[in-house]
Design an enzyme around this catalytic site. Structure first.
Site, PDB file in Angstrom:
ATOM      1  N   ARG A  67       0.805  -1.227   0.000  1.00 23.22           N
ATOM      2  CA  ARG A  67       0.000   0.000   0.000  1.00 23.22           C
ATOM      3  C   ARG A  67       0.840   1.281   0.000  1.00 23.22           C
ATOM      4  O   ARG A  67       0.428   2.307   0.540  1.00 23.22           O
ATOM      5  CB  ARG A  67      -0.977   0.019   1.181  1.00 23.22           C
ATOM      6  CG  ARG A  67      -1.990  -1.117   1.152  1.00 23.22           C
ATOM      7  CD  ARG A  67      -2.873  -1.069  -0.084  1.00 23.22           C
ATOM      8  NE  ARG A  67      -3.754  -2.234  -0.127  1.00 23.22           N
ATOM      9  CZ  ARG A  67      -3.482  -3.348  -0.839  1.00 23.22           C
ATOM     10  NH1 ARG A  67      -2.376  -3.424  -1.549  1.00 23.22           N
ATOM     11  NH2 ARG A  67      -4.320  -4.361  -0.841  1.00 23.22           N
ATOM     12  N   SER A 126     -11.672   0.857   2.246  1.00 21.93           N
ATOM     13  CA  SER A 126     -10.982   0.191   3.354  1.00 21.93           C
ATOM     14  C   SER A 126     -10.225   1.225   4.182  1.00 21.93           C
ATOM     15  O   SER A 126      -9.426   1.991   3.655  1.00 21.93           O
ATOM     16  CB  SER A 126     -10.023  -0.860   2.794  1.00 21.93           C
ATOM     17  OG  SER A 126      -9.372  -1.541   3.832  1.00 21.93           O
ATOM     18  N   GLU A 182      -5.191   3.374   6.251  1.00 21.34           N
ATOM     19  CA  GLU A 182      -4.993   3.195   4.813  1.00 21.34           C
ATOM     20  C   GLU A 182      -5.544   4.400   4.066  1.00 21.34           C
ATOM     21  O   GLU A 182      -4.997   4.824   3.055  1.00 21.34           O
ATOM     22  CB  GLU A 182      -5.684   1.918   4.332  1.00 21.34           C
ATOM     23  CG  GLU A 182      -5.467   1.608   2.861  1.00 21.34           C
ATOM     24  CD  GLU A 182      -5.956   0.227   2.469  1.00 21.34           C
ATOM     25  OE1 GLU A 182      -6.509   0.105   1.354  1.00 21.34           O
ATOM     26  OE2 GLU A 182      -5.792  -0.721   3.255  1.00 21.34           O
TER      27      GLU A 182
END
Length: 325
Positions: free
Chosen positions: A180, A229, A299
């Site tokens: 990520r 998310s 995130e």
């Protein structure tokens, strides 16, 4: 709140810009959460040449923030100073099959359209993009992925414009992707990318994409005001399980709520502020740490200024966030 108009400070060269230049553009109109303060100056270039002209002339001491489709983003209520740059699908949304199962796509193209274009051209390997909200620019930036495949597994070449207005070409290795995140050159505005797939049957690919769609809609709040998310999965753990075990499913702060359908999603039920959403997120992090000893990492990208007197504390008992993250 609003910022001083930047346009007079920039000068006459802005008259040659063909795209949109809007002072104090409300970013709540753009983000999927539908929250956030204004951009001091919002810029949407007409095309790559327009982007080059703007970046070449923009003074280096003026902050530049690039945002995508706004799906993985929380803009704070005080807004963003400097320039907020966002590419449009009209200027940066092309898609082209190159042969050898490669696909060239513009950075403003939604991920789902990349998956569909690949399927239409018999290119397998990009079906995972059907399950990711947002656009390719954000996917390239954060190495977006799901269902066992990440952007780094398929991207082979990336094109962009640096802060000097120069065209740069980057390889997958240049981006040094991690989970990520990327560790590539800073300050490059991605404009397009080339993906390498492999041969596949269009109908079989579309059938798997349909399964992804049905799975996602059955397990995630896809039709709600959400940023996707919220927390990264810690090694060996699923964030949603940690959140659920800490008793946070359905938890509310103001009009912000932890989704009862999938508790790694935060929702704006209608009237939430960015402050409500971030406070809820930090409350969840605090409870998860107390319950499991594990510290969840955001995130969702949080950026911008707090409204003075309305700051949010990390874990609600640490230092106050006072600037950009």
């Amino acid at each position: 709140m609003s910022f001083p108009d930047l346009l007079p400070q920039l000068g006459e060269w802005t008259n040659d810009i063909r795209g949109k230049l809007i002072p104090n553009q409300p970013l709540s109109e753009i983000t999927w959460f539908r929250v956030g303060g204004p951009a001091q100056l919002y810029f949407q270039p007409a095309d790559e040449a327009d982007l080059q002209l703007f970046l070449k002339n923009l003074p280096k001491d003026i902050k530049l923030t690039v945002i995508g489709l706004g799906s993985n983003l929380l803009v704070r209520d005080g807004g963003l100073d400097g320039v907020v740059l966002r590419l449009s699908a009209k200027g940066f949304g092309k898609v082209e099959a190159l042969g050898d199962h490669k696909l060239r796509v513009g950075a403003a193209l939604p991920d789902v359209k990349v998956a569909t274009a690949a399927a239409d051209n018999g290119i397998d390997g990009l079906t995972f993009y059907r399950g990711i909200p947002g656009g390719i620019g954000g996917a390239l930036y954060m190495n977006a992925g799901c269902y066992g495949t990440e952007t780094k597994d398929r991207m082979v070449e990336l094109r962009g414009v640096d802060r000097d207005g120069e065209i740069v070409t980057l390889t997958n290795a240049d981006m040094a992707y991690k989970y990520r995140k990327n560790n590539g050159p800073r300050g490059v505005v991605f404009t397009e990318a080339v993906y390498q797939g492999f041969a596949g049957d269009p109908e079989d690919i579309k059938a798997r994409m349909k399964e992804i769609t049905e799975t996602r809609e059955g397990s995630q709040p896809t039709r709600a005001r959400t940023g996707g998310s919220t927390f990264k999965n810690p090694d060996g753990h699923s964030s949603w399980k940690l959140v659920d075990a800490a008793g946070c499913r359905g938890l509310k702060v103001g009009d912000a709520q932890v989704s009862e359908k999938h508790c790694n999603f935060l929702l704006n039920l209608g009237e939430a502020t960015a402050h409500d959403i971030e406070t809820l997120g930090e409350t969840v992090r605090n409870r998860v740490r107390e319950n499991s000893g594990i510290e969840l990492r955001w995130e969702i990208r949080r950026m911008g200024h707090f409204v003075p007197g309305n700051e949010v504390k990390e874990f609600l008992d640490g230092d106050v966030f006072t600037g950009q993250v």
